[in-house]
Design a protein around this motif. Sequence first.
Motif, PDB file in Angstrom:
ATOM      1  N   VAL A  44      50.086   3.952 -10.298  1.00  8.22           N
ATOM      2  CA  VAL A  44      48.712   4.275 -10.667  1.00  8.22           C
ATOM      3  C   VAL A  44      48.005   2.975 -11.041  1.00  8.22           C
ATOM      4  CG1 VAL A  44      47.266   5.542 -12.288  1.00  8.22           C
ATOM      5  CG2 VAL A  44      49.382   6.566 -11.458  1.00  8.22           C
ATOM      6  N   ASP A  45      46.789   2.797 -10.562  1.00  9.72           N
ATOM      7  CA  ASP A  45      46.021   1.580 -10.826  1.00  9.72           C
ATOM      8  C   ASP A  45      45.147   1.767 -12.059  1.00  9.72           C
ATOM      9  OD1 ASP A  45      44.774  -0.902 -10.491  1.00  9.72           O
ATOM     10  OD2 ASP A  45      43.262  -0.073  -9.156  1.00  9.72           O
ATOM     11  N   SER A  46      45.237   0.814 -13.008  1.00 19.49           N
ATOM     12  CA  SER A  46      44.386   0.890 -14.200  1.00 19.49           C
ATOM     13  C   SER A  46      43.391  -0.261 -14.276  1.00 19.49           C
ATOM     14  CB  SER A  46      45.247   0.897 -15.470  1.00 19.49           C
ATOM     15  OG  SER A  46      45.800  -0.374 -15.726  1.00 19.49           O
ATOM     16  N   VAL A  47      43.396  -1.158 -13.269  1.00 19.05           N
ATOM     17  CA  VAL A  47      42.558  -2.355 -13.358  1.00 19.05           C
ATOM     18  C   VAL A  47      41.674  -2.601 -12.133  1.00 19.05           C
ATOM     19  CG1 VAL A  47      44.086  -3.525 -14.983  1.00 19.05           C
ATOM     20  CG2 VAL A  47      44.418  -3.851 -12.533  1.00 19.05           C
ATOM     21  N   GLY A  48      41.730  -1.754 -11.135  1.00 17.20           N
ATOM     22  CA  GLY A  48      40.896  -1.940  -9.949  1.00 17.20           C
ATOM     23  C   GLY A  48      41.456  -2.925  -8.948  1.00 17.20           C
ATOM     24  N   ALA A  49      42.764  -2.972  -8.806  1.00 19.26           N
ATOM     25  CA  ALA A  49      43.415  -3.884  -7.865  1.00 19.26           C
ATOM     26  C   ALA A  49      43.175  -3.430  -6.428  1.00 19.26           C
ATOM     27  CB  ALA A  49      44.909  -3.958  -8.149  1.00 19.26           C
ATOM     28  N   GLY A  50      43.251  -4.393  -5.517  1.00 23.01           N
ATOM     29  CA  GLY A  50      43.057  -4.093  -4.102  1.00 23.01           C
ATOM     30  C   GLY A  50      44.198  -4.606  -3.251  1.00 23.01           C
ATOM     31  N   VAL A  51      44.208  -4.192  -2.004  1.00 16.86           N
ATOM     32  CA  VAL A  51      45.251  -4.595  -1.059  1.00 16.86           C
ATOM     33  C   VAL A  51      45.272  -6.121  -0.952  1.00 16.86           C
ATOM     34  CG1 VAL A  51      45.978  -4.490   1.356  1.00 16.86           C
ATOM     35  CG2 VAL A  51      45.157  -2.431   0.211  1.00 16.86           C
ATOM     36  N   GLY A  52      46.482  -6.684  -1.004  1.00 15.22           N
ATOM     37  CA  GLY A  52      46.667  -8.118  -0.892  1.00 15.22           C
ATOM     38  C   GLY A  52      46.788  -8.837  -2.226  1.00 15.22           C
ATOM     39  N   GLU A  53      46.439  -8.173  -3.321  1.00 15.50           N
ATOM     40  CA  GLU A  53      46.493  -8.831  -4.621  1.00 15.50           C
ATOM     41  C   GLU A  53      47.888  -8.747  -5.235  1.00 15.50           C
ATOM     42  OE1 GLU A  53      42.422  -8.944  -6.794  1.00 15.50           O
ATOM     43  OE2 GLU A  53      42.874  -6.835  -6.358  1.00 15.50           O
ATOM     44  N   ILE A  54      48.226  -9.776  -6.016  1.00 15.77           N
ATOM     45  CA  ILE A  54      49.461  -9.777  -6.791  1.00 15.77           C
ATOM     46  C   ILE A  54      49.143  -9.171  -8.146  1.00 15.77           C
ATOM     47  CG2 ILE A  54      51.228 -11.219  -7.882  1.00 15.77           C
ATOM     48  CD1 ILE A  54      50.857 -13.158  -5.520  1.00 15.77           C
ATOM     49  N   VAL A  55      49.993  -8.249  -8.587  1.00 11.44           N
ATOM     50  CA  VAL A  55      49.723  -7.499  -9.812  1.00 11.44           C
ATOM     51  C   VAL A  55      50.949  -7.459 -10.706  1.00 11.44           C
ATOM     52  CG1 VAL A  55      47.946  -6.051  -8.743  1.00 11.44           C
ATOM     53  CG2 VAL A  55      50.336  -5.310  -8.682  1.00 11.44           C
ATOM     54  N   LEU A  67      47.274   4.098 -19.694  1.00  7.27           N
ATOM     55  CA  LEU A  67      46.284   4.979 -19.075  1.00  7.27           C
ATOM     56  C   LEU A  67      45.787   6.068 -20.021  1.00  7.27           C
ATOM     57  CD1 LEU A  67      48.135   5.185 -15.700  1.00  7.27           C
ATOM     58  CD2 LEU A  67      45.991   4.001 -16.121  1.00  7.27           C
ATOM     59  N   GLU A  68      46.288   6.061 -21.253  1.00  4.44           N
ATOM     60  CA  GLU A  68      45.921   7.055 -22.267  1.00  4.44           C
ATOM     61  C   GLU A  68      46.157   8.485 -21.768  1.00  4.44           C
ATOM     62  OE1 GLU A  68      41.955   6.027 -23.466  1.00  4.44           O
ATOM     63  OE2 GLU A  68      42.621   4.169 -24.394  1.00  4.44           O
ATOM     64  N   ARG A  69      47.269   8.656 -21.072  1.00  3.42           N
ATOM     65  CA  ARG A  69      47.690   9.966 -20.557  1.00  3.42           C
ATOM     66  C   ARG A  69      49.159  10.164 -20.894  1.00  3.42           C
ATOM     67  NH1 ARG A  69      44.046  11.907 -16.311  1.00  3.42           N
ATOM     68  NH2 ARG A  69      42.063  11.097 -17.010  1.00  3.42           N
ATOM     69  N   GLU A  70      49.466  10.337 -22.169  1.00  5.99           N
ATOM     70  CA  GLU A  70      50.853  10.375 -22.621  1.00  5.99           C
ATOM     71  C   GLU A  70      51.683  11.503 -22.022  1.00  5.99           C
ATOM     72  OE1 GLU A  70      49.398  10.403 -26.448  1.00  5.99           O
ATOM     73  OE2 GLU A  70      48.804   8.312 -26.236  1.00  5.99           O
ATOM     74  N   LYS A  71      51.037  12.566 -21.545  1.00  3.55           N
ATOM     75  CA  LYS A  71      51.788  13.683 -20.976  1.00  3.55           C
ATOM     76  C   LYS A  71      51.667  13.753 -19.457  1.00  3.55           C
ATOM     77  CE  LYS A  71      51.582  16.207 -25.203  1.00  3.55           C
ATOM     78  NZ  LYS A  71      52.004  17.390 -25.838  1.00  3.55           N
ATOM     79  N   ALA A  72      51.090  12.735 -18.854  1.00  2.00           N
ATOM     80  CA  ALA A  72      50.906  12.720 -17.403  1.00  2.00           C
ATOM     81  C   ALA A  72      52.195  12.304 -16.701  1.00  2.00           C
ATOM     82  CB  ALA A  72      49.781  11.760 -17.037  1.00  2.00           C
ATOM     83  N   PRO A  73      52.378  12.737 -15.459  1.00  2.00           N
ATOM     84  CA  PRO A  73      53.571  12.362 -14.691  1.00  2.00           C
ATOM     85  C   PRO A  73      53.436  10.964 -14.088  1.00  2.00           C
ATOM     86  CG  PRO A  73      52.195  13.793 -13.374  1.00  2.00           C
ATOM     87  CD  PRO A  73      51.539  13.680 -14.726  1.00  2.00           C
ATOM     88  N   ILE A  74      53.325   9.973 -14.968  1.00  2.00           N
ATOM     89  CA  ILE A  74      53.137   8.585 -14.540  1.00  2.00           C
ATOM     90  C   ILE A  74      54.338   7.768 -14.984  1.00  2.00           C
ATOM     91  CG2 ILE A  74      51.725   6.512 -14.801  1.00  2.00           C
ATOM     92  CD1 ILE A  74      49.349   8.466 -15.353  1.00  2.00           C
ATOM     93  N   ASP A  75      54.976   7.092 -14.038  1.00  2.00           N
ATOM     94  CA  ASP A  75      56.138   6.259 -14.346  1.00  2.00           C
ATOM     95  C   ASP A  75      55.820   4.770 -14.224  1.00  2.00           C
ATOM     96  OD1 ASP A  75      58.936   5.829 -14.927  1.00  2.00           O
ATOM     97  OD2 ASP A  75      59.122   5.228 -12.835  1.00  2.00           O
ATOM     98  N   SER A  76      54.793   4.423 -13.444  1.00  2.00           N
ATOM     99  CA  SER A  76      54.449   3.022 -13.222  1.00  2.00           C
ATOM    100  C   SER A  76      52.945   2.874 -13.096  1.00  2.00           C
ATOM    101  CB  SER A  76      55.092   2.508 -11.934  1.00  2.00           C
ATOM    102  OG  SER A  76      56.486   2.630 -11.997  1.00  2.00           O
ATOM    103  N   ALA A  77      52.415   1.775 -13.680  1.00  2.00           N
ATOM    104  CA  ALA A  77      50.981   1.522 -13.611  1.00  2.00           C
ATOM    105  C   ALA A  77      50.708   0.033 -13.473  1.00  2.00           C
ATOM    106  CB  ALA A  77      50.278   2.048 -14.856  1.00  2.00           C
ATOM    107  N   VAL A  78      49.703  -0.306 -12.667  1.00  2.00           N
ATOM    108  CA  VAL A  78      49.238  -1.683 -12.579  1.00  2.00           C
ATOM    109  C   VAL A  78      48.454  -1.969 -13.855  1.00  2.00           C
ATOM    110  CG1 VAL A  78      47.704  -3.278 -11.363  1.00  2.00           C
ATOM    111  CG2 VAL A  78      49.125  -1.695 -10.072  1.00  2.00           C
ATOM    112  N   VAL A  79      48.851  -3.032 -14.570  1.00  2.00           N
ATOM    113  CA  VAL A  79      48.202  -3.361 -15.844  1.00  2.00           C
ATOM    114  C   VAL A  79      47.483  -4.697 -15.801  1.00  2.00           C
ATOM    115  CG1 VAL A  79      49.740  -1.910 -17.206  1.00  2.00           C
ATOM    116  CG2 VAL A  79      50.345  -4.301 -16.825  1.00  2.00           C
ATOM    117  N   ALA A  80      47.650  -5.487 -14.730  1.00  2.00           N
ATOM    118  CA  ALA A  80      46.978  -6.787 -14.627  1.00  2.00           C
ATOM    119  C   ALA A  80      46.939  -7.240 -13.175  1.00  2.00           C
ATOM    120  CB  ALA A  80      47.693  -7.828 -15.465  1.00  2.00           C
ATOM    121  N   ILE A  81      45.880  -7.971 -12.839  1.00  2.00           N
ATOM    122  CA  ILE A  81      45.801  -8.673 -11.565  1.00  2.00           C
ATOM    123  C   ILE A  81      46.164 -10.123 -11.886  1.00  2.00           C
ATOM    124  CG2 ILE A  81      44.317  -9.423  -9.678  1.00  2.00           C
ATOM    125  CD1 ILE A  81      42.640  -6.862 -10.209  1.00  2.00           C
ATOM    126  N   VAL A  82      47.156 -10.660 -11.196  1.00  2.00           N
ATOM    127  CA  VAL A  82      47.714 -11.973 -11.504  1.00  2.00           C
ATOM    128  C   VAL A  82      46.910 -13.079 -10.818  1.00  2.00           C
ATOM    129  CG1 VAL A  82      49.768 -13.424 -11.268  1.00  2.00           C
ATOM    130  CG2 VAL A  82      50.009 -10.992 -11.800  1.00  2.00           C
TER     131      VAL A  82
END
Length: 89
Positions: A44-55, A67-82
Amino acid sequence: MYLGKVVGTVVSTTKNEALVGFKLLVIKKLDEHLGMTDNSEVVVDSVGAGVGEIVLVSKGSSARYVLEREKAPIDSAVVAIVDTVEVNG
C-alpha cells in the motif's frame, strides 16, 4: 524495512473496505547495491510513489499504523521515496 523499486501498480475495483482510497504498488526488493532481487510484493502506498522510484517499505503492524488503519489487512506500506543510498564497504 527494506528498499524496493516500484515496478507496477495493481488496480482492484472490489476490495476490503479498509483499502478503499489507497493505491497499491508492485515492488521488487533491492539488495544493498540497489540491484533488483527475484522477490516482489504488493504494498500500500502512503507517500504517492510512482513507477521507477526507489522506496522504503515498512512491514507488519508498523505498516498499518503509518496508514492509521490498525485493523486493516495491510502487511506492507511504502513510507518514503528514497533520494540517495550510501553503502560503505
